[in-house]
Design an enzyme around this catalytic site. Structure first.
Site, short mmCIF file in Angstrom:
data_model
loop_
_atom_site.label_atom_id
_atom_site.label_comp_id
_atom_site.label_asym_id
_atom_site.label_seq_id
_atom_site.Cartn_x
_atom_site.Cartn_y
_atom_site.Cartn_z
CE LYS A 1 -19.85 -6.98 -28.33
NZ LYS A 1 -19.14 -5.72 -28.33
CG ASN A 2 -20.56 -7.21 -24.29
OD1 ASN A 2 -19.67 -6.77 -24.99
ND2 ASN A 2 -21.88 -6.56 -24.37
NE ARG B 1 -14.04 2.32 -25.21
CZ ARG B 1 -13.70 2.41 -23.85
NH1 ARG B 1 -13.95 1.40 -23.30
NH2 ARG B 1 -13.14 3.33 -23.20
CB CYS C 1 -16.59 4.45 -29.71
SG CYS C 1 -17.91 4.17 -28.44
NE ARG D 1 -18.00 2.97 -25.15
CZ ARG D 1 -18.42 1.78 -25.71
NH1 ARG D 1 -18.98 0.84 -24.89
NH2 ARG D 1 -18.05 1.42 -26.89
N PRO D 2 -14.10 6.80 -20.83
CG PRO D 2 -13.95 7.97 -19.08
CD PRO D 2 -14.92 7.64 -20.47
CB ILE D 3 -9.49 3.42 -19.57
CG1 ILE D 3 -8.39 4.14 -20.08
CG2 ILE D 3 -10.08 2.60 -20.93
CD1 ILE D 3 -7.13 3.27 -20.71
CG ASP D 4 -11.70 7.84 -15.13
OD1 ASP D 4 -12.33 7.27 -16.19
OD2 ASP D 4 -12.23 8.13 -14.35
CD GLN D 5 -13.35 5.22 -11.80
OE1 GLN D 5 -13.49 4.60 -10.77
NE2 GLN D 5 -12.83 6.70 -12.06
CG ASP E 1 -24.99 -2.94 -25.13
OD1 ASP E 1 -24.70 -1.87 -25.16
OD2 ASP E 1 -24.40 -3.99 -24.60
CB ILE F 1 -25.53 3.73 -19.91
CG1 ILE F 1 -26.39 3.06 -18.90
CG2 ILE F 1 -24.03 3.19 -19.92
CD1 ILE F 1 -26.10 3.07 -17.61
NE ARG G 1 -17.32 -2.91 -33.12
CZ ARG G 1 -17.94 -2.53 -31.94
NH1 ARG G 1 -18.73 -1.73 -32.16
NH2 ARG G 1 -17.57 -2.80 -30.67
#
Length: 423
Positions: free
Chosen positions: A22-23, A96, A120, A125-129, A308, A330, A400
């Protein structure tokens, strides 16, 4: 809404095949935006998240579909000319990873409007990076009305040094950089196999990516890319989950297509717990010991122990001899499965980001509720061992990330079925 109903106590035996990852599939599907024509991906798992990504692509104007019949593991994505470079809130809020279209859209079409994914169940889990990396390549970024709006006539190569290791951030910026003018150097990159797999696909498309799988990735931008055909690598987390299923049930199972080089940390812990793990027939065999031993686990970025797999190993530790200390480094909320494991009779104490698990002689079946994807798997694993009947509700989380897990376990001898919950 579905639930999983199972009776524990049966040792699993036989062979089971791992589906595509999936990932890896999600960013690779997004990478199709980088080239005109029809791109074909095989070994794509039939999951809710994959269906969402295909819908995101269709919403933009791409032709994106899963084939049927003998080619049901194949997805085709066709792009001809301009599309609508927007990922709407209604879709991004459900997954996301939809934010992975941001980099390809800016690089290829010069603009993107993508909904902010928000947090979530397992933590923010921000997307600032992601945004930091795109800015370093020359993108003009604004946040407005809950959306990220990014524009760039032509991205330019640059230096990107991530403040923290981020898998999707590494992937997003890597996809943007392949069409940037000049050389990009990315530092403090994620090293997961899925990042390597994305780089492999990009290079097949004509990109020039070096160093994927290490902390430093170097990219020489090219003018254009071509559509490709590619088979997605096997899912290492599903493989690890199935190995734990063999261990917790007291069984002996061959997990076909499991790649040892992607599971070193998990294999080490299973062996430490007393399991016999051997490479065999293009996969891995797990033979459970008579008595499991407790082991300590600390999650960290790859190649360390994967977050995970934390919930699954915790389920295993609930019936191991001794006391295990599990540290989660994490995600801040990734112990949400603990109260549900308590309902099955587990002895677990939470101390901040650490869980202390004292093994018990037996678990007892109960009604439990899944809170997230990996929590779902941990509850099913515990149910394989529990005396009596276990019912796991809200298994849409499971769908999912696991392709028909209950069918695979039933094929190994588990007494497990999916049923509709009454309204």
């Amino acid at each position: 809404m579905d639930k999983i109903v199972m009776k524990g106590g049966t040792a699993l035996h036989g062979e089971v095949e791992v589906s595509g990852a999936k990932n890896a599939a999600l960013p690779i599907l997004a990478s199709a935006l980088l080239a005109d024509g029809t791109t074909t991906f095989r070994n794509v798992p039939d999951l809710a998240d994959v269906a969402t990504m295909l819908e995101v692509l269709r919403t933009m104007g791409c032709e994106a579909a899963r084939l049927t019949g003998k080619k049901a593991d194949t997805c085709e994505i066709s792009i001809a000319g301009n599309i609508t470079p927007e990922a709407p809130y209604d879709l991004v809020k459900t997954m996301r990873a939809s934010v992975l279209v941001l980099g390809p859209l800016v690089a290829r079409f010069g603009r993107a409007r993508v909904s902010m994914p928000g947090g979530c169940a397992i933590g923010a889990r921000p997307i600032d990076q992601h945004l930091k990396g795109l800015k370093a390549l020359g993108a003009d970024i604004h946040l407005t009305e809950g959306y990220v709006e990014a524009r760039a006539k032509q991205l330019k190569g640059g230096m990107v040094n991530f403040d923290v290791i981020t898998v999707t951030g590494t992937e997003n910026v890597m996809m943007a950089a392949v069409l940037a003018k000049g050389r990009t150097v990315m530092e403090n990159c994620a090293r997961e196999p899925e990042v390597e797999e994305l780089a492999r696909v990009l290079n097949k498309m004509g990109a020039k990516v070096e160093g994927a799988g290490t902390s430093i990735i170097t990219i020489e931008g090219v003018d254009s890319l071509n559509p490709v055909e590619h088979a997605i690598l096997p899912d290492r987390i599903e493989a690890g989950t199935l190995l734990v299923a063999a261990a917790i049930s007291g069984g002996n199972v061959l997990v076909k297509h499991a790649r040892p080089e992607h599971l070193d940390a998990v294999i080490d812990k299973l062996r430490e717990a007393g399991c016999t793990i051997t490479a065999e027939g293009g996969g891995l065999r797990c033979k459970a010991p008579r008595s499991l031993k407790s082991v300590n686990i600390t999650t960290t970025e790859h190649p360390g122990f994967p977050t995970d797999m934390q919930a699954q190993l915790m389920a295993l530790m609930t019936v191991s001899h001794g006391t295990s200390v599990i540290s989660e480094n994490i995600f801040e909320n990734r112990f949400m499965h603990v109260p549900e494991l308590h309902r099955l009779g587990a002895d677990i104490t939470i101390q901040g980001h650490t869980a202390v698990v004292k093994g018990v002689k037996a678990l007892s079946g109960a009604q439990v509720m899944a809170t997230d994807l990996r929590a779902s798997a941990s509850l099913i694993l515990a149910g394989l061992r529990a005396d009596g009947q276990t019912e796991v509700s809200r298994v849409y989380h499971l769908d999912r990330g696991y392709e028909r897990l209950e069918r695979k376990l039933r094929g190994l001898g588990a007494d497990i079925r999916r049923v509709k919950e009454r309204a």
